[in-house]
Design a protein around this motif. Structure first.
Motif, short mmCIF file in Angstrom:
data_model
loop_
_atom_site.label_atom_id
_atom_site.label_comp_id
_atom_site.label_asym_id
_atom_site.label_seq_id
_atom_site.Cartn_x
_atom_site.Cartn_y
_atom_site.Cartn_z
N GLY A 60 0.81 -1.22 0.00
CA GLY A 60 0.00 0.00 0.00
C GLY A 60 0.84 1.27 0.00
N ASN A 61 2.17 1.13 0.01
CA ASN A 61 3.07 2.28 -0.01
C ASN A 61 4.00 2.18 -1.22
N THR A 62 4.84 3.19 -1.39
CA THR A 62 5.73 3.27 -2.54
C THR A 62 7.16 3.43 -2.07
N VAL A 63 8.07 2.67 -2.65
CA VAL A 63 9.49 2.92 -2.46
C VAL A 63 9.95 3.74 -3.65
N VAL A 64 10.59 4.87 -3.37
CA VAL A 64 11.13 5.70 -4.44
C VAL A 64 12.65 5.63 -4.36
N TRP A 80 14.70 8.63 -11.20
CA TRP A 80 14.05 7.91 -10.10
C TRP A 80 13.31 6.68 -10.62
N VAL A 81 13.00 5.80 -9.70
CA VAL A 81 12.18 4.62 -9.97
C VAL A 81 11.21 4.48 -8.81
N LYS A 82 9.94 4.27 -9.11
CA LYS A 82 8.93 3.99 -8.08
C LYS A 82 8.66 2.49 -8.10
N HIS A 83 8.62 1.87 -6.90
CA HIS A 83 8.44 0.43 -6.77
C HIS A 83 7.18 0.15 -5.94
N TRP A 84 6.37 -0.82 -6.41
CA TRP A 84 5.17 -1.23 -5.68
C TRP A 84 5.16 -2.75 -5.53
N PHE A 85 5.08 -3.22 -4.30
CA PHE A 85 4.98 -4.64 -3.99
C PHE A 85 3.58 -4.92 -3.49
N ALA A 139 5.41 -4.03 -9.45
CA ALA A 139 5.40 -3.11 -10.58
C ALA A 139 6.38 -1.98 -10.30
N ALA A 140 6.95 -1.43 -11.35
CA ALA A 140 7.85 -0.29 -11.23
C ALA A 140 7.59 0.68 -12.37
N GLN A 141 7.82 1.97 -12.07
CA GLN A 141 7.75 3.00 -13.09
C GLN A 141 9.02 3.82 -13.00
N PHE A 142 9.66 4.05 -14.16
CA PHE A 142 10.90 4.80 -14.24
C PHE A 142 10.61 6.24 -14.62
N ARG A 199 7.96 1.09 -17.80
CA ARG A 199 7.31 0.33 -16.73
C ARG A 199 7.86 -1.09 -16.71
N LEU A 200 7.78 -1.72 -15.56
CA LEU A 200 8.25 -3.09 -15.39
C LEU A 200 7.25 -3.83 -14.51
N ALA A 201 6.99 -5.07 -14.83
CA ALA A 201 6.16 -5.95 -14.00
C ALA A 201 6.99 -7.19 -13.69
#
Length: 111
Positions: free
Chosen positions: A21-25, A33-38, A45-48, A53-55
């Motif tokens: 429910g949170n984001t690692v930046v 930067w890259v945002k990571h979601w677990f 998922a990640a967004q650069f 994007r990456l899954a």
């Protein structure tokens, strides 16, 4: 860059609930930067900052979190990194898969 930028991740022998429910930046010295979601179901998922994007699928292996089944395909089929304890607002240093130093922060919500 053809490799996903991942971070040391909160937890002990299993994922810490603070990550869901949170984001690692992850921030790079050049401003990227890259945002990571677990997610609890094992998806990632990640967004650069450049729009890519990456899954992937995540799992815990000992004291490490590992990504597999990355899409689009990366140069490496699996990436693992040590887990660290972190709560929302905390920052920590780590290295990306290419060995570059990065700074990470756990941000509240899915930003």
């Amino acid at each position: 860059m053809a490799v996903a930028c991942l971070v040391a991740w909160p937890g002990r022998a299993e994922m810490n609930n603070a990550v869901f429910g949170n984001t690692v930046v992850t921030r790079y010295p050049d401003g990227g930067w890259v945002k990571h979601w677990f997610n609890p179901d094992g998806t990632y998922a990640a967004q650069f900052s450049d729009g890519r994007r990456l899954a992937a699928r995540w799992s815990v292996s000992g004291e490490r979190v590992c990504l597999t089944h990355m899409r689009p395909n990366m140069l490496i089929p699996r990436f693992c990194t040590d887990m660290v304890e972190a709560e929302v607002g905390e920052t920590w240093q780590s290295r990306d898969p290419l060995g570059r130093r990065v700074q990470n922060v756990l941000v509240a919500g899915r930003n």
